[in-house]
Each structure stands twice: as structure tokens, then as C-alpha cells.
Design an enzyme around this catalytic site. Structure first.
Site, PDB file in Angstrom:
ATOM      1  N   GLU A  40      10.028 -12.971 -13.077  1.00 46.89           N
ATOM      2  CA  GLU A  40       9.129 -12.158 -12.239  1.00 46.89           C
ATOM      3  C   GLU A  40       8.536 -11.095 -13.311  1.00 46.89           C
ATOM      4  OE1 GLU A  40      10.859  -9.080  -9.664  1.00 46.89           O
ATOM      5  OE2 GLU A  40      12.593  -9.187 -10.714  1.00 46.89           O
TER       6      GLU A  40
ATOM      7  N   ASN B 242      -1.246   1.485   6.165  1.00 48.29           N
ATOM      8  CA  ASN B 242      -0.375   0.439   5.630  1.00 48.29           C
ATOM      9  C   ASN B 242       0.010  -0.439   6.551  1.00 48.29           C
ATOM     10  OD1 ASN B 242      -0.360   1.918   3.019  1.00 48.29           O
ATOM     11  ND2 ASN B 242       1.911   2.462   3.514  1.00 48.29           N
ATOM     12  N   GLY B 243       0.136  -1.819   6.366  1.00 51.43           N
ATOM     13  CA  GLY B 243       0.602  -2.891   7.194  1.00 51.43           C
ATOM     14  C   GLY B 243      -0.545  -3.734   7.540  1.00 51.43           C
TER      15      GLY B 243
ATOM     16  N   LYS C 253       6.872  -3.300  -5.044  1.00 51.60           N
ATOM     17  CA  LYS C 253       8.204  -3.009  -5.143  1.00 51.60           C
ATOM     18  C   LYS C 253       8.676  -3.103  -3.638  1.00 51.60           C
ATOM     19  CE  LYS C 253      12.250  -1.168  -6.605  1.00 51.60           C
ATOM     20  NZ  LYS C 253      12.897  -2.101  -7.325  1.00 51.60           N
TER      21      LYS C 253
ATOM     22  N   CYS D 290       0.827  -1.091   0.091  1.00 51.48           N
ATOM     23  CA  CYS D 290      -0.113  -0.021  -0.090  1.00 51.48           C
ATOM     24  C   CYS D 290       0.679   1.402  -0.027  1.00 51.48           C
ATOM     25  CB  CYS D 290      -0.836   0.118   1.136  1.00 51.48           C
ATOM     26  SG  CYS D 290      -1.858  -1.331   1.477  1.00 51.48           S
TER      27      CYS D 290
ATOM     28  N   HIS E 227      22.357 -34.243 -12.411  1.00 46.09           N
ATOM     29  CA  HIS E 227      22.039 -35.038 -11.058  1.00 46.09           C
ATOM     30  C   HIS E 227      20.447 -34.787 -10.940  1.00 46.09           C
ATOM     31  CE1 HIS E 227      26.008 -35.598  -9.767  1.00 46.09           C
ATOM     32  NE2 HIS E 227      26.370 -34.400  -9.886  1.00 46.09           N
TER      33      HIS E 227
ATOM     34  N   TRP F  81      -3.187  -2.438  -1.309  1.00 46.80           N
ATOM     35  CA  TRP F  81      -2.542  -3.807  -2.131  1.00 46.80           C
ATOM     36  C   TRP F  81      -3.367  -4.932  -0.980  1.00 46.80           C
ATOM     37  CZ3 TRP F  81       0.693  -8.032  -0.461  1.00 46.80           C
ATOM     38  CH2 TRP F  81       1.129  -8.553  -1.620  1.00 46.80           C
TER      39      TRP F  81
ATOM     40  N   GLU G  37      20.219 -14.545 -10.442  1.00 42.36           N
ATOM     41  CA  GLU G  37      19.456 -13.304 -10.650  1.00 42.36           C
ATOM     42  C   GLU G  37      18.865 -12.999 -12.201  1.00 42.36           C
ATOM     43  OE1 GLU G  37      18.565 -10.922  -8.874  1.00 42.36           O
ATOM     44  OE2 GLU G  37      18.136  -9.396 -10.224  1.00 42.36           O
TER      45      GLU G  37
ATOM     46  N   LYS H  59      14.985 -12.378 -12.630  1.00 41.52           N
ATOM     47  CA  LYS H  59      14.707 -11.377 -13.540  1.00 41.52           C
ATOM     48  C   LYS H  59      13.500 -11.567 -14.490  1.00 41.52           C
ATOM     49  CE  LYS H  59      15.403  -8.873 -11.563  1.00 41.52           C
ATOM     50  NZ  LYS H  59      15.869  -8.273 -10.674  1.00 41.52           N
TER      51      LYS H  59
ATOM     52  N   ARG I 224       4.650   0.864  -6.150  1.00 36.50           N
ATOM     53  CA  ARG I 224       4.439  -0.324  -5.035  1.00 36.50           C
ATOM     54  C   ARG I 224       3.741  -1.261  -5.417  1.00 36.50           C
ATOM     55  NH1 ARG I 224       6.515   2.626  -0.435  1.00 36.50           N
ATOM     56  NH2 ARG I 224       5.211   1.217   1.131  1.00 36.50           N
TER      57      ARG I 224
HETATM   58  O1  M6R Z   1      14.287  -3.565  -1.086  1.00 37.20           O
HETATM   59  P1  M6R Z   1      14.770  -4.783  -0.991  1.00 37.20           P
HETATM   60  O2  M6R Z   1      16.114  -4.916  -1.795  1.00 37.20           O
HETATM   61  O3  M6R Z   1      14.998  -5.418   0.414  1.00 37.20           O
HETATM   62  O4  M6R Z   1      13.824  -5.796  -1.632  1.00 37.20           O
HETATM   63  C1  M6R Z   1      14.161  -7.166  -1.606  1.00 37.20           C
HETATM   64  C2  M6R Z   1      13.345  -7.939  -2.702  1.00 37.20           C
HETATM   65  O5  M6R Z   1      11.849  -7.906  -2.503  1.00 37.20           O
HETATM   66  C3  M6R Z   1      13.785  -7.431  -4.218  1.00 37.20           C
HETATM   67  O6  M6R Z   1      15.077  -7.529  -4.212  1.00 37.20           O
HETATM   68  C4  M6R Z   1      13.043  -8.176  -5.132  1.00 37.20           C
HETATM   69  O7  M6R Z   1      13.447  -9.642  -5.153  1.00 37.20           O
HETATM   70  C5  M6R Z   1      13.130  -7.522  -6.484  1.00 37.20           C
HETATM   71  N1  M6R Z   1      12.083  -6.617  -6.811  1.00 37.20           N
HETATM   72  C6  M6R Z   1      13.270  -8.591  -7.683  1.00 37.20           C
HETATM   73  O8  M6R Z   1      13.735  -7.715  -8.803  1.00 37.20           O
END
Ligand code: M6R
Length: 609
Positions: free
Chosen positions: A489, A100-101, A604, A2, A505, A74, A482, A486, A27
Site C-alpha cells: 500500500e 461527505n458521502g 485513511k 472527503c 501448490h 476525494w 499484514e 503494508k 484522509r
Molecule cells: O478504520 P478501520 O480500521 O476500520 O480501517 C480499515 C481499513 O481501511 C484499514 O485498516 C486499512 O486497510 C489500513 N489503512 C491499511 O494500512
């Protein structure tokens, strides 16, 4: 997650609230709403779905006034709907609030309130806070808020508008980020800095169990006992354009294109480039501390964790230090026995990731020294860590982390160099030759970005892939993790990373005609070994794309396509190799018509555990 905004001042509040909500849209959200004091009452507009739906309603039924609050929701408790959207009011309409929360004890509080005659209209935990506040409110907003803060359990950031004091916005938080600031035309509150950058760059970060009261000409702060307190104002030097998309179609592409600058800025904070020397005063350990250092533990989530995987290899290789790395959400349950001389490194772009914060607090309670690698000054992690190594990536808006990852691995690498030098594992000559080479990385990245059409073309041939396997050995395995995150997601293509030697394996059973395998081969000394792994998948029908560090004769004949990068020292090559992986994910997602900047189900900043 949120997003909260609020404004009280001399201007029309609604456009300021909408502007702030648009900035916070990155977000992730599924409904939005605003409440504005119009001179005779508090008027609300809210709607399910995108912000444009709310804007459409506001066009038809505008609200004018100088103070108000807004929210992008959210959904956690209750489906995304008009009824569940914020703001929420108490039954007597004495106040409205946004939240939020997560309120963990909302059910018991709700039962108590229902037994006392409250009628609820939504399924949210937030409405419980609104009703509870209305229930305890006897004409003194501050005292009612302090009472409620003591009664609710969980995490919250609240912005509240009281009918009796409609030109003030009351804000309170615990374990959920909130920032306030005063501009020329009034006071602002938001969940994140970019939402108020257009109005002020001088901001104050709220801490747990504090209350801020925003008035048009000033902000007052109170501690949990209601005593007035002073708080530091921090100047944010990100410019407004840094958080805007400009001419780019997506934030993600803009942020990839910003990587040369993000890298250079981060490097120059820690390295004196005129004499290629590490600035020792930028690192939080002196020679004595380093002598006592026995082990490093690294934690983070998602991309930040993957940066940590690279960090583990840098610390082991350059500083000859034992390193353990763990996903932050698992860290607390691992039953660690911490030993003297351990140092925890916490990695987070936002500095607000709930799992990382919780793990960091647990380690601090056990007396472990914590250094954060963080991109956001004033964020919870930056404030609570014993020391911070900042990344200078600038605001990152797209959900997919790109430039922040590059900045994180840069800081990890420089820290490993620094520790390696102090521990006598590296000599000064080696350090300055690596720094010299590192200073050329932005140019190589820029060249890769300039030639991105080739990647776009590849994506146009491969976007229908159902599964993609990223394989590598050593540092390349970390990179593969990584790259796979990418791609999955943002394009929703199933993708996995495997240590190349591990395929046989089990995983190789998944390879069939046409499977796409991306082999990362930046570690030349491992190229003969990975060439064999590539052959193993090729003979089973896979199409293999290879990313190499310069010309690698071992590899050439074994794959369907090779992207040859500028030849660099093996330990530095991943700084460049990650960029084509990010671009590949981007173009695959665009080809598939995905929502690149705001992928489904993701936010985010993950501020709930
Ligand atoms: O803000 P942060 O780096 O702590 O976020 C951690 C993860 O949520 C973040 O890296 C997430 O995996 C990425 N958005 C992926 O691209």
C-alpha cells in the site's frame, strides 16, 4: 475520503478552516475549497490539487469573516476539478454547502430539479443537495434541511451556510461521521476530532438524521422531526501534539515510534500491572455470559481484518473457542445462519469504515451481540456496538495502520486470555506468566526501533524488487498478510502473503532469480517445516530474509539474511515481529520516493461502501 470543517465565532474564520483542512488532509483528497461570510456576501475560493494551491489563491485573494465552511474532496461523482470542488451553491445563491458521502438517488432528483428550472454547473451529487435545498427553502433553514434529509438517499454529512443566517452553520448527517464542539472563541464542526483539537477537547458526535446549529456562543441540536434535543459532550484527552508530525519526516514513522507507548497504554487499561491480573470489569462478559458463549465471529477490513486473523488464533488456542473470521464487505453476502450463543467482534481503528458499519448493523438486526474493538471514542461503531473494547493507540494519521494494529492484537490477545481463564482453558498461573512476559514487549519494541538503521540499509539494497513474497505458518501467516499489505500500500511493490506450505501448490512458479522472499519464523515449533519451504524457494533463486524468534539453528544456514528478535513465547513473538515489517515497508517506500503518509488512491477512513 472527503473532509469537512466549519467555524462560526469571534475570530477570522479562514485560517481556522485551513488549519482544520490541513489536519484532515490525511484522509486523502484531490481538491479543496472554503466559503466565508465576509459581512456582505458568501465568498468562495476553491482549487484542484493540494491544499497549498488553495492557500496560494487565498494569499492573492484573501477572504475575511467570522463564519465559514471548508472541504477537502476525494472525487466520486465527477473528476477532480475546480467546478466539481466543494463548496457548492444553489442556483439562487441562497446557500452554500459542503458534503461527505454519496447521494444514491441524485440522478432522479437532478432530473426533477432541471425540469423545474435549475441549472447545474458541476457533475457532482453534492450540487444536487445544494440545489434541492435552495428549491425547498422558504426562509426556515431547519425545516428545509429536514425536508431534504427525507428526500435524499445514501450517506451524507453536510455543513451549510445560509445567506439569511450567515453567522450560523447548519450541520446534518447520516452514515457519515461528523463531530461538533464549542471552544472559547466559537463553534466548530469537522469530520474528525483532530481538526478541532486545537480549539476544544469537548465534543459531541452527531447521530444519523440529527441537525446541529452552530452559533458563536452555543450549539443547538434537533432530531429528525425538528424537536430540540440534548446531546452528551465527550471530553477527548488526546493532546494536540499527538495529531501533529513534530520533528518526524512522516506520520508513519512517528506512529511506529509511538508503538511502545500505544502498547503500554492499551495493556494498562485491561491489566493491573502491579499484580499482573486482568481487570475483569473491563471486559463486557461475566461468567454466565461466557458459559453461554458458543462461537466468536470476527469482522474487519484491511489491517483490522488482519488483526482479526491473529485474534482467531488467540481465541482458538487460549480460549478453545470456535472462531470464524470474515472480511466485513463480504460478511453481508455470506448467507450466515447465526446460532444462539454467538458473539460478533467488530474491529476498526476509525470506527467509521462503511463496510464494517453495514456488516455490524446487519448482525445487530439479526439479534447478534456486538463487541467493537475501536480506537475512536464516540465514532459510529463505538456508539452502535453493544459494548466496546477500546484500543489506546491515540490518533493515527498516516493511511498505513501501524500502532493501531499493535493495539488491536493486544486487545484481542487479552480478551482471549480473559475468556480462556473463565472457560477454564487457562489457569491463573499461565495467565499471569503470559502477562508478565507481555509487559516486557514495549522494551523489546523500543530496542527494535532503536536499531532501525539495519532495516533502512536492507531497504536501500532491495527497494527495486518487483515482487515480494511474505511466507509463514500458523500465527506467522497472519503476520505475513499484514506485512504484505503494508509494503504494497505504501511502496506500490507487488507483495503477497502465503502460508509457507501452500507455495508448492502453485505460487512457487513465480519464484525466479532474485525474487525477494521474507520468511517469518516466530513459531519455533514450525521452524523445521518452514526451513524446507525456504530451501524450496532458495534453490529457485530467491533471496530470503528471515525474521526469527531468538536463535533458530534450523534456519540459519538456509537464508541470505536473518533478523533475530528477542526470544519470546511463540504466541507473543508476533507483537515484536510486526515492527520490523512496518519499518521495512516504510523504508522501501521512502527509497522509492513514494508518498508514505498518503499513498495514491487510498484514504485513511473509508466511509463509502
Ligand atoms: O478504520 P478501520 O480500521 O476500520 O480501517 C480499515 C481499513 O481501511 C484499514 O485498516 C486499512 O486497510 C489500513 N489503512 C491499511 O494500512
Amino acid at each position: 475520503m472527503c473532509g469537512i470543517v466549519g467555524y462560526t465565532g469571534y475570530k477570522d474564520a479562514t485560517p481556522i478552516l485551513i488549519d482544520g483542512l490541513e489536519t484532515l488532509a490525511y484522509r486523502g483528497y484531490d481538491s479543496a475549497g472554503v466559503a466565508v461570510w465576509n459581512g456582505s456576501g458568501i465568498v468562495m475560493r476553491k482549487e484542484k490539487g493540494q491544499l497549498k494551491n488553495l492557500e496560494e489563491i487565498l494569499r492573492k485573494e484573501p477572504i475575511f469573516g467570522n463564519s465559514g465552511i471548508g472541504h477537502t474532496r476525494w472525487a466520486t461523482h465527477g473528476e477532480p476539478s475546480y467546478i466539481n470542488s466543494h463548496p457548492h451553491a444553489d442556483v439562487q445563491q441562497k446557500l452554500v454547502l459542503v458534503h461527505n458521502g454519496i447521494i444514491e438517488n441524485y440522478l432522479s432528483l437532478k432530473t426533477m430539479l432541471v425540469n423545474n428550472g435549475c441549472r447545474f454547473v458541476s457533475d457532482t451529487d453534492t450540487e444536487v443537495v445544494a440545489q434541492l435545498l435552495g428549491y425547498v427553502y422558504k426562509g426556515d433553514p431547519l425545516s428545509a434541511i429536514l425536508t431534504v434529509m427525507r428526500m435524499i438517499e445514501g450517506s451524507f454529512a453536510l455543513a451549510i451556510l445560509f445567506m439569511d443566517d450567515p453567522h450560523s452553520i447548519y450541520c446534518a448527517c447520516k452514515d457519515s461521521p461528523m463531530v461538533v464542539g464549542i471552544g472559547e472563541d466559537g463553534a466548530h464542526v469537522a469530520s474528525d476530532i483532530p481538526a478541532m483539537l486545537a480549539y476544544t477537547r469537548d465534543v459531541t458526535f452527531m447521530s444519523d438524521m440529527q441537525v446541529a446549529v452552530l452559533r458563536p456562543n452555543g450549539i443547538s441540536f434537533y432530531n429528525e422531526f425538528g424537536q430540540s434535543i440534548n446531546k452528551a459532550v465527550i471530553h477527548i484527552d488526546w493532546d494536540i501534539d499527538a495529531a501533529k508530525k513534530g520533528t518526524y519526516e512522516h506520520y508513519m514513522m512517528k506512529e511506529i515510534c509511538e508503538e511502545p507507548v500505544a502498547f503500554r497504554k492499551t495493556l494498562e487499561q485491561y491489566v493491573s500491572v502491579k499484580d499482573m491480573r486482568l481487570k475483569s470489569d473491563c471486559f463486557p462478559w461475566n461468567a454466565d455470559d461466557v458459559d453461554k458463549l458458543k462461537r466468536i465471529r470476527i469482522i474487519g477490513c484491511g489491517t483490522a481484518y488482519h488483526a482479526g486473523v491473529m485474534g482467531k488464533k488467540y481465541f482458538s488456542e487460549l480460549a478453545k473457542l470456535p472462531v470464524e473470521i470474515e472480511i466485513a464487505s463480504e460478511f453481508r453476502y455470506s448467507g450466515h445462519c447465526f446460532e444462539e450463543g454467538e458473539q460478533l467482534i467488530v474491529i476498526s481503528q476509525s470506527g467509521e469504515t462503511a463496510d464494517t458499519i453495514a456488516a455490524m448493523r446487519m448482525a445487530k438486526q439479526r439479534g447478534i451481540n456486538v463487541t467493537a474493538i475501536c480506537n475512536v471514542i464516540g465514532s459510529t461503531i463505538a456508539r452502535e456496538a453493544d459494548s466496546v473494547l477500546f484500543t489506546y493507540a491515540g490518533p493515527e494519521i498516516a493511511v498505513a495502520a501501524t500502532k493501531s494494529y499493535l493495539a488491536q492484537i493486544t486487545v484481542l490477545f487479552l480478551t482471549a486470555l480473559y475468556l480462556g481463564k473463565l472457560r477454564g482453558a487457562l489457569d491463573a498461573k499461565k495467565v499471569s506468566s503470559l502477562l508478565e512476559e507481555l509487559s516486557k514487549v514495549p522494551t523489546h519494541i523500543q530496542n527494535l526501533i532503536n536499531e532501525r538503521e539495519r532495516i533502512q540499509f536492507f531497504a536501500s539494497k532491495s527497494f527495486a524488487s518487483k515482487h515480494v513474497f511474505f511466507i509463514g505458518r500458523g500465527l506467522d501467516y497472519g503476520l505475513a498478510m499484514e506485512a504484505a499489505l503494508k509494503l504494497k500500500e505504501i511502496s506500490y511493490i507487488h507483495s503477497e502473503a502465503y502460508a509457507a506450505g501452500e507455495l508448492k501448490h502453485g505460487t512457487i512458479a513465480l519464484i525466479e532469480d532474485g525474487s525477494l522472499v521474507v520468511a517469518l519464523v516466530t513459531q519455533r515449533h514450525l521452524s523445521a517445516k518452514i526451513a524446507s519451504n525456504i530451501e524450496e524457494v532458495r534453490v529457485r533463486g530467491a533471496n530470503v530474509l528471515c525474521i526469527t524468534n531468538g536463535y533458530l539453528p534450523d534456519i540459519e544456514g538456509h537464508c541470505n539474511e536473518v533478523w533475530q528478535l528477542e526470544s519470546l513465547s511463540e504466541i507473543l513473538s508476533p507483537f515484536c515481529a510486526i515492527v520490523p515489517m512496518q519499518l521495512l515497508a516504510y523504508y522501501m517506500a521512502v527509497q522509492r520516493g513514494c508518498s508514505v503518509d498518503k499513498p495514491r488512491n487510498l484514504a485513511k477512513s473509508v466511509t463509502v461502501e
